[in-house]
Design a protein around this motif. Structure first.
Motif, PDB file in Angstrom:
ATOM      1  N   ASP A  10       4.077  45.416  61.570  1.00 56.37           N
ATOM      2  CA  ASP A  10       3.092  46.295  60.942  1.00 56.37           C
ATOM      3  C   ASP A  10       3.779  47.440  60.215  1.00 56.37           C
ATOM      4  O   ASP A  10       3.418  47.785  59.094  1.00 56.37           O
ATOM      5  N   ALA A  13       5.371  46.146  57.046  1.00 55.48           N
ATOM      6  CA  ALA A  13       4.365  45.799  56.043  1.00 55.48           C
ATOM      7  C   ALA A  13       3.791  47.070  55.434  1.00 55.48           C
ATOM      8  O   ALA A  13       3.607  47.179  54.222  1.00 55.48           O
ATOM      9  N   PHE A  17       3.830  48.052  51.524  1.00 53.29           N
ATOM     10  CA  PHE A  17       2.641  48.342  50.716  1.00 53.29           C
ATOM     11  C   PHE A  17       2.721  49.735  50.108  1.00 53.29           C
ATOM     12  O   PHE A  17       2.336  49.946  48.956  1.00 53.29           O
ATOM     13  N   ILE A  52      -3.749  51.503  47.746  1.00 51.86           N
ATOM     14  CA  ILE A  52      -2.707  50.693  48.394  1.00 51.86           C
ATOM     15  C   ILE A  52      -1.773  51.594  49.208  1.00 51.86           C
ATOM     16  O   ILE A  52      -1.407  51.264  50.343  1.00 51.86           O
ATOM     17  N   MET A  55      -3.627  52.448  52.370  1.00 51.04           N
ATOM     18  CA  MET A  55      -3.658  51.334  53.325  1.00 51.04           C
ATOM     19  C   MET A  55      -2.288  51.152  53.966  1.00 51.04           C
ATOM     20  O   MET A  55      -2.178  50.905  55.167  1.00 51.04           O
ATOM     21  N   PHE A  58      -1.714  53.692  56.566  1.00 50.00           N
ATOM     22  CA  PHE A  58      -2.504  53.360  57.754  1.00 50.00           C
ATOM     23  C   PHE A  58      -1.814  52.263  58.572  1.00 50.00           C
ATOM     24  O   PHE A  58      -1.674  52.364  59.795  1.00 50.00           O
ATOM     25  N   ILE A  59      -1.376  51.207  57.863  1.00 49.87           N
ATOM     26  CA  ILE A  59      -0.750  50.080  58.567  1.00 49.87           C
ATOM     27  C   ILE A  59       0.552  50.531  59.240  1.00 49.87           C
ATOM     28  O   ILE A  59       0.838  50.171  60.379  1.00 49.87           O
ATOM     29  N   ARG A  62      -0.246  52.519  62.254  1.00 54.04           N
ATOM     30  CA  ARG A  62      -0.652  51.639  63.334  1.00 54.04           C
ATOM     31  C   ARG A  62       0.564  50.995  63.992  1.00 54.04           C
ATOM     32  O   ARG A  62       0.595  50.756  65.193  1.00 54.04           O
TER      33      ARG A  62
END
Lengths: 150, 501
Positions: A10, A13, A17, A52, A55, A58-59, A62
């Motif tokens: 995560d 990624a 992003f 993007i 996001m 956020f990812i 997380r």
């Protein structure tokens, strides 16, 4: 408070992003934004890029808080072998022509796995070269160069 | 309703010797590539796309349809025989199909799957013929804001069906949208994100992107998993024909699967994957003895296989009537249509009825050909499975590069292939499913254009999306989908559904 990556997949990624989004923002900085009523060429890309980035953040966040899977390291041999053969094809096709390029492609591709059998590869290479010429150039009439051009 | 006269037009257009020939070749090649272990329909179609480009639009779409059905069927064959699903929709087939194969009943499993698929395909085709015009008429009332909301809905539902994390799937789609914008902006003529490379002034070509992300990445992944390099796979095939008992056990499952698939296929974002999972669940629920499932229950093959085939047909409905690809395979179809100069949408039916109805007719023809082709050729397909992967992958790689190169004789395309291979590989390593990206990639320019027009209409007021009834309905549906995704109980079932892998 020390941050620890709990989910490398995560987190990675998310970073990827964010980079893509930031690239979108950075390289789109000169595009006219316009206004909502008269959207310029930069309007939609700018919104998308920032979303993007969001996001991605956020990812990645997380990935710091929830446990998840580790990132498996790539095996460089297949990656480099396969991509190398594609690039080689692009570089050589116009100068060497189809059959010779295909033979080179097959050999390079064979090295994408450990211990290729050279004799077998040679037979395969010639077979594929013949197939390419017969099927693509004569059969389907594709505009591929047959022999070399210097 | 003049379905029949329409279908007659369609068959008239599709049934020429030339088209039948291309349909046959398509089915054959599709099965040939689809049957290879580790190659699902997406890479198979991506690889075979270029050979259809030289044909006239109808023949090319018919051939492409043939490739699609062939690849899907070839994929099921492989799942049943060697327990290696090439795509998500075959995962379910593996469960009971491979058990049947282990018990020496691979033949009946394959035959039931072919016959069930044919029946389901026939029903699916009738669905397309019946609902297509209705939806297309309805779509004529669509305006820019409605189209924009429709795409939001379509992309949102596509997220549910992506494996793994929902947020990652959303991010992947957004990246696809952004990449779709590369090239010259139609309104201002400004080039965007081209870095001075003239080859991408018209946008990044679709073909090198899909070949890189789906074809080449697949090869690398297979080479990393060493099992492909080991001894060739030997599968035994005794008798092909199912027994009377098999027929008796499976016909109801075929009917139920067909119904489930036809309906789920129409939904934007739906399609074969959803249909096969749903059908398997249904079969397990209605079975008198659910414990047989997972141990070679023929219903567990017949139902999902029928469902995914009818859904494969009906998922053409949103594409052909609304211009909305509901999954990655449909996105490939859309890309191919656009390369032929056809913008899929409600206009196709009115401006090119021969094309629309010809395609509908060819769906049925393609399905019929599959049964005729595949049952007798099964032993040959089984032989294909014993070709070792070390000989296959250079050939596959050659298909990929020649396909891309021959498309426009441009060697720089190889760089794009390489870049997207790296990107697709990175996504896979980071646990992101790359398939939804292709939806975004194709819809990017369309979404921007419809957003622009909507905002011009409303003088910059975003409330326009909530004021038009169609758009509002679509957005409410989107909200429901989002709610479903967020809801904990649904999340659990979704996780369980994908766990059967």
């Amino acid at each position: 408070m020390i941050f620890r990556v709990r989910s490398p997949q995560d987190f990675g990624a998310g970073i990827l992003f964010m980079l893509v989004g930031l690239a979108g923002v950075y390289f789109g900085r000169d595009l006219t934004y316009g206004s909502a009523m008269r959207m310029g060429p930069g309007f939609f890309p700018m919104w998308l890029s920032w979303i993007i980035v969001g996001m991605g953040a956020f990812i990645a966040f997380r990935g710091l808080t929830i446990d998840g899977d580790a990132v498996e390291m790539p095996q460089w041999r297949p990656v480099i072998g396969v991509i190398g053969s594609i690039i080689a094809f692009g570089l050589l096709i116009e100068t060497l022509g189809t059959p010779i390029t295909i033979i080179i492609l097959t050999f390079l591709a064979a090295f994408a796995r450990p211990n290729p059998d050279l004799k077998e590869t040679a037979i395969l290479a010639v077979a594929l070269a013949i197939f390419a010429v017969v099927a693509f150039i004569y059969g389907l009439g594709q505009p591929l160069p047959l022999w070399w051009e210097f | 309703m003049d379905i029949f006269s329409n279908l007659a037009t369609g068959f008239g257009a599709a049934v020429s010797l030339q088209n039948l020939f291309f349909c046959l070749i398509g089915c054959f090649l599709g099965t040939l590539i689809g049957v290879l272990p580790g190659i699902g329909p997406i890479p198979a179609i991506a690889m075979l796309l270029p050979i259809t480009f030289g044909l006239d639009p109808l023949s090319s779409l018919i051939m492409l349809g043939g490739i699609y059905y062939g690849a899907a069927y070839g994929g099921s064959t492989t799942s049943i025989l060697v327990n290696m699903p090439g795509e998500a929709s075959s995962i379910v087939t593996c469960i009971d199909g491979h058990q049947m194969a282990k018990q020496g009943r691979a033949g009946p499993a394959l035959a039931v799957s072919a016959l069930g698929s044919f029946f389901a395909g026939t029903v699916g085709t009738i669905f397309v013929a019946g609902f297509g015009p209705m939806l297309s008429n309805f779509a004529q009332q669509f305006n820019s804001p409605d189209y924009f909301s429709l795409m939001v809905l379509g992309l949102t539902t596509a997220v549910i069906l992506a494996h793994g994390s929902v947020v990652k799937a959303v991010a992947v789609i957004l990246v696809g949208l952004l990449l779709g914008l590369v090239g010259t902006d139609v309104n201002s003529g400004t080039t965007r994100y081209t870095f001075g490379v003239s080859d991408i002034w018209d946008g990044i070509d679709f073909l090198p992107v899909v070949i890189g992300m789906f074809g080449v990445v697949e090869i690398i992944k297979n080479l990393e998993g060493k099992e492909y390099l080991k001894a060739p796979i030997t599968a035994k095939l005794s008798s092909i024909w199912p027994t009377k008992q098999d027929f008796k056990d499976s016909w109801r499952a075929v009917l139920r699967g067909t119904a489930v698939g036809s309906i789920l296929g129409i939904l934007p974002g739906g399609g074969a994957v959803l249909a096969s999972f749903a059908s398997y669940t249904v079969e397990k629920k209605v079975a008198k003895d659910p414990s047989r499932f997972g141990k070679g229950a023929i219903e567990g093959v017949a139902g999902p296989e029928s469902a995914n085939n009818s859904a494969s047909q009906t998922s053409f409905i949103p594409l052909l009537t609304l211009g909305l690809p509901s999954n990655a395979v449909m996105a490939l179809m859309m890309g191919a249509m656009m390369i032929q100069g056809i913008q899929p949408g409600s206009a196709v039916m009115t401006s090119r009825p021969d094309l629309f109805w010809g395609m509908v007719a060819s769906m049925w023809i393609g399905n019929a050909m599959l049964v005729i082709l595949n049952l007798p050729l099964l032993p040959m397909w089984v032989k294909m499975l014993s070709v070792p992967y070390r000989l296959l992958y250079p050939a596959i790689l050659m298909f990929c590069v020649i396909g891309v190169y021959a498309n426009n004789n441009n060697a720089t395309q190889m760089v794009i292939v390489a870049v997207f291979t790296v990107f697709g590989y990175a996504l896979a390593r980071l646990g992101c499913e790359p398939a939804p990206m292709i939806l975004g990639f194709l819809l990017g320019p369309l979404m921007e254009e419809n957003l622009r027009r909507s905002l011009v209409l409303s003088r910059g007021d975003p409330m326009i999306f909530f004021q038009r009834p169609i758009s509002l309905t679509l957005l409410i549906m989107t909200a429901c989908v989002v709610l479903l995704i967020v809801l904990p109980s649904f999340r659990k079932t979704r996780e369980v559904a994908f766990q059967e892998e």
